[in-house]
Design a protein around this motif. Structure first.
Motif, PDB file in Angstrom:
ATOM      1  N   ILE A 307       0.823  -1.073  -0.300  1.00  0.00           N
ATOM      2  CA  ILE A 307      -0.103  -0.130   0.222  1.00  0.00           C
ATOM      3  C   ILE A 307       0.735   1.339   0.086  1.00  0.00           C
ATOM      4  O   ILE A 307       0.269   2.169  -0.638  1.00  0.00           O
ATOM      5  CB  ILE A 307      -0.959  -0.098   1.272  1.00  0.00           C
ATOM      6  N   PHE A 308       1.853   1.448   0.764  1.00  0.00           N
ATOM      7  CA  PHE A 308       2.713   2.414   1.082  1.00  0.00           C
ATOM      8  C   PHE A 308       3.455   2.625  -0.259  1.00  0.00           C
ATOM      9  O   PHE A 308       3.915   3.941  -0.629  1.00  0.00           O
ATOM     10  CB  PHE A 308       3.448   2.530   2.183  1.00  0.00           C
ATOM     11  N   VAL A 311       1.564   4.469  -2.672  1.00  0.00           N
ATOM     12  CA  VAL A 311       1.307   5.756  -2.197  1.00  0.00           C
ATOM     13  C   VAL A 311       2.294   6.615  -2.528  1.00  0.00           C
ATOM     14  O   VAL A 311       2.233   7.804  -3.153  1.00  0.00           O
ATOM     15  CB  VAL A 311       0.872   5.896  -0.616  1.00  0.00           C
ATOM     16  N   LEU A 315       2.711  10.028  -5.520  1.00  0.00           N
ATOM     17  CA  LEU A 315       2.814  11.504  -5.340  1.00  0.00           C
ATOM     18  C   LEU A 315       3.721  11.993  -6.299  1.00  0.00           C
ATOM     19  O   LEU A 315       4.531  11.337  -6.802  1.00  0.00           O
ATOM     20  CB  LEU A 315       3.567  11.651  -3.973  1.00  0.00           C
TER      21      LEU A 315
ATOM     22  N   ILE B 112      -5.688   6.620   3.526  1.00  0.00           N
ATOM     23  CA  ILE B 112      -4.908   7.001   2.431  1.00  0.00           C
ATOM     24  C   ILE B 112      -5.833   7.524   1.401  1.00  0.00           C
ATOM     25  O   ILE B 112      -5.575   8.509   0.790  1.00  0.00           O
ATOM     26  CB  ILE B 112      -4.207   6.063   1.994  1.00  0.00           C
ATOM     27  N   LEU B 116      -4.960  11.654   0.452  1.00  0.00           N
ATOM     28  CA  LEU B 116      -4.519  11.901  -0.777  1.00  0.00           C
ATOM     29  C   LEU B 116      -5.182  12.830  -1.774  1.00  0.00           C
ATOM     30  O   LEU B 116      -4.669  13.869  -2.190  1.00  0.00           O
ATOM     31  CB  LEU B 116      -3.891  10.849  -1.335  1.00  0.00           C
ATOM     32  N   ALA B 124       4.469  16.941  -0.639  1.00  0.00           N
ATOM     33  CA  ALA B 124       4.439  15.263  -0.477  1.00  0.00           C
ATOM     34  C   ALA B 124       4.577  15.028   0.809  1.00  0.00           C
ATOM     35  O   ALA B 124       4.012  14.082   1.511  1.00  0.00           O
ATOM     36  CB  ALA B 124       5.551  14.894  -1.361  1.00  0.00           C
ATOM     37  N   ARG B 127       1.489  15.474   2.936  1.00  0.00           N
ATOM     38  CA  ARG B 127       0.142  14.602   2.580  1.00  0.00           C
ATOM     39  C   ARG B 127       0.512  13.170   3.369  1.00  0.00           C
ATOM     40  O   ARG B 127      -0.410  12.724   3.773  1.00  0.00           O
ATOM     41  CB  ARG B 127       0.249  14.491   1.110  1.00  0.00           C
ATOM     42  N   GLU B 128       1.720  12.774   3.002  1.00  0.00           N
ATOM     43  CA  GLU B 128       1.905  11.351   3.729  1.00  0.00           C
ATOM     44  C   GLU B 128       1.767  11.257   5.128  1.00  0.00           C
ATOM     45  O   GLU B 128       1.078  10.741   5.867  1.00  0.00           O
ATOM     46  CB  GLU B 128       3.599  11.050   3.376  1.00  0.00           C
ATOM     47  N   LEU B 132      -0.552   9.274   7.216  1.00  0.00           N
ATOM     48  CA  LEU B 132      -0.079   8.301   8.679  1.00  0.00           C
ATOM     49  C   LEU B 132      -0.950   8.946   9.648  1.00  0.00           C
ATOM     50  O   LEU B 132      -1.171   7.881  10.628  1.00  0.00           O
ATOM     51  CB  LEU B 132       1.490   8.505   8.446  1.00  0.00           C
TER      52      LEU B 132
END
Lengths: 315, 220
Positions: A307-308, A311, A315, B112, B116, B124, B127-128, B132
């Motif tokens: 999943i990560f 993600v 980006l 997520i 996003l 970035a 956003r991450e 999280l």
């Protein structure tokens, strides 16, 4: 031509080093709990002793029971010699695909489970059914780790993965860290090491792997034990090859680079053996029914890693 | 260098998230408390790293507050409560652990997918970090739902608050006052919870909130 030679050298090398690795792990474990422990070459002596002994086979055992040790040993020897250890310039390199390696392990496991059922003792049956339970959870986790690694590296061929990890600026990837932890958990389960199974006991109701091979003796047992040692070496080499490929020689490099690769590999194995001994002495074995939770944890890490990865790609 | 900043921040944030999963995975109360302390330590590290990257000294204060209160004071106090009430048995779960994990992964995916698209024009890193942080908040809620014991529910609440701090440190320009007031609100809440533990225990001889349900008229 050099490819074939290095491949042969590697086959001999893994076969020769596997008992030593097991011996080192046993010695380190004994030292950590304050015992003197056997010499690291004790596994060689054990294997020799077993090879000299007569193989006793149960009366109602079929051909399957007699064939299994050879099949298992061959599958694991092949798997261990496919993983690039000191150099990636091996003749069988195009076949060293992660999915093929998983298939080799799975077929060895399948044969062992069948042999456990073949004689018809209750211990063998328990061992087989538990081993299959563990396998059904460990393999999806392993496949997710493979997906993660191959999405990052763009290939499932081990030589290319190792090359990519060494050359490209991969950096500190969260997904790779998770995949590493998941792979270590799977390796512990696959090798029947401590939180999942206890490699040092016989005749205990909680054992898994030993229960399946309880009926073997003589050269059959020697082959099965050697296969187990090769499996440990295989997983340590695999982890080293994917996550720490530094020092490994590429194809067509001079013998000096290969010698450096050999030393680096030895160092990585020693480090892995030490870490394994430390882990095994610091935690207790789980109940069999908690193993599914342990492996579900590995599966979870694998899913999160994928999943990560998507993600951070998005980006 | 930019990559290293990003990767390390990402790594620390993920460590906080993974420890949330570890909280769901634990079966013993002492294990849950220790995992919570580790999570708070990771949070403090993440805050310190963000302070370094964003060049925002007040985040060092946040890190220090997280380290002192949540990684040391609250776990020590919780251990003491557990010892006093003699409840270091197995954690009683309302859902099986495997199922909780599956729900947890679903929640992370939800977080997520939610964060996003909404924040498509931010950096970035932000956003991450938000994704999280939202995952940690949702996992904290999940922990509060799936545990029956009051102590573990409170730890779920605290880890939820860890997620809030994680979100706050990722956004540059969050004033210190906000973080301080959140931290102290949690401290006060913790003290009130502590008193409640003893009250519940005195009245019902257990911290299993299951027994309270009959008083709400849910069970006959």
């Amino acid at each position: 031509m050099t490819g074939v030679l290095t491949q042969l050298l590697q086959m001999m090398l893994v076969l020769g080093a596997a008992p030593l690795l097991t011996g080192v792990v046993r010695l380190a474990k004994a030292r950590l709990v304050g015992r003197r422990g056997p010499s690291p070459i004790q596994p060689y002596r054990d294997l020799l002793r077993l090879l000299r002994k007569e193989a006793v086979v149960a009366e109602n055992a079929s051909w399957l029971f007699r064939v299994t040790p050879y099949m298992v040993f061959a599958a694991l020897w092949l798997a261990a010699s496919l993983v690039p250890t000191f150099t990636t310039g091996l003749a069988l390199e195009p076949t060293a695909d992660l999915i093929a390696l998983v298939a080799l392990l799975a077929s060895a496991r399948f044969m062992t489970a069948l042999a456990g059922l073949d004689v018809g003792t209750s211990f063998g049956g328990i061992g087989s059914s538990r081993d299959m339970m563990i396998a059904s959870l460990a393999e999806p986790a392993m496949l997710l780790v493979i997906f993660t690694v191959s999405i990052v590296a763009g290939s499932t061929a081990l030589a290319e993965v190792a090359h990519h990890m060494r050359e490209a600026e991969v950096g500190l990837r969260v997904s790779l860290a998770m995949a590493l932890v998941a792979l270590i958990m799977v390796a512990l389960a696959e090798n029947a090491r401590i939180p999942v199974d206890n490699p040092a006991t016989h005749l205990e109701l909680t054992m898994v792997h030993e229960a399946m091979v309880l009926e073997y003796s003589g050269r059959h047992l020697a082959l099965i034990e050697a296969a187990g040692m090769l499996k440990l070496l295989f997983f340590l080499s695999l982890i080293a090859c994917i996550f720490a490929p530094w020092g490994m020689a590429g194809p067509g490099e001079p013998p000096a680079a290969a010698a450096v690769g050999l030393l680096a590999w030895g160092g990585k194995l020693l480090l892995g053996a030490g870490a394994l001994a430390l882990l095994e002495t610091s935690i207790a074995k789980m109940r069999v029914f908690r193993v599914s939770e342990f492996l579900a944890g590995a599966l979870l890490l694998g899913v999160l890693a994928v999943i990560f990865l998507y993600v951070s790609r998005g980006l | 260098m930019k990559d290293l900043y990003f990767d390390t921040a990402h790594m620390l944030g993920t460590a906080v998230l993974l420890l949330s999963f570890a909280l769901l995975f634990q079966r013993r109360i002492s294990g849950v408390i220790n995992t919570f302390a580790l999570q708070a330590t990771m949070l403090a590290l993440a805050a310190a790293w963000q302070a370094f990257v964003q060049d925002a000294p007040h985040l060092y204060v946040t890190a220090l507050v997280a380290l002192l209160f949540k990684a040391v004071a609250i776990p020590v106090a919780l251990h003491r409560i557990v010892r006093l009430l003699m409840i270091h048995r197995t954690v009683e779960t309302a859902l099986s652990i495997g199922l909780t994990m599956v729900v947890g992964v679903a929640l992370v995916t939800l977080a997520i997918l939610l964060v996003l698209p909404v924040t498509s024009d931010s950096a970035a890193l932000t956003r991450e970090n938000l994704a999280l942080a939202l995952s940690v908040v949702l996992l904290g809620l999940l922990m509060m739902i799936t545990r029956r014991n009051a102590v573990t529910q409170v730890i779920g609440f605290m880890s939820l608050e860890n997620g809030l701090i994680l979100a706050a440190i990722g956004v540059s320009g969050m004033p210190l006052v906000v973080e301080m007031s959140v931290a102290f609100a949690v401290m006060v809440a913790f003290i009130i919870f502590g008193i409640f533990f003893f009250q519940i225990r005195e009245r019902f001889d257990t911290l299993d909130l299951h027994y309270l349900e009959s008083f709400r008229g849910e069970r006959s």
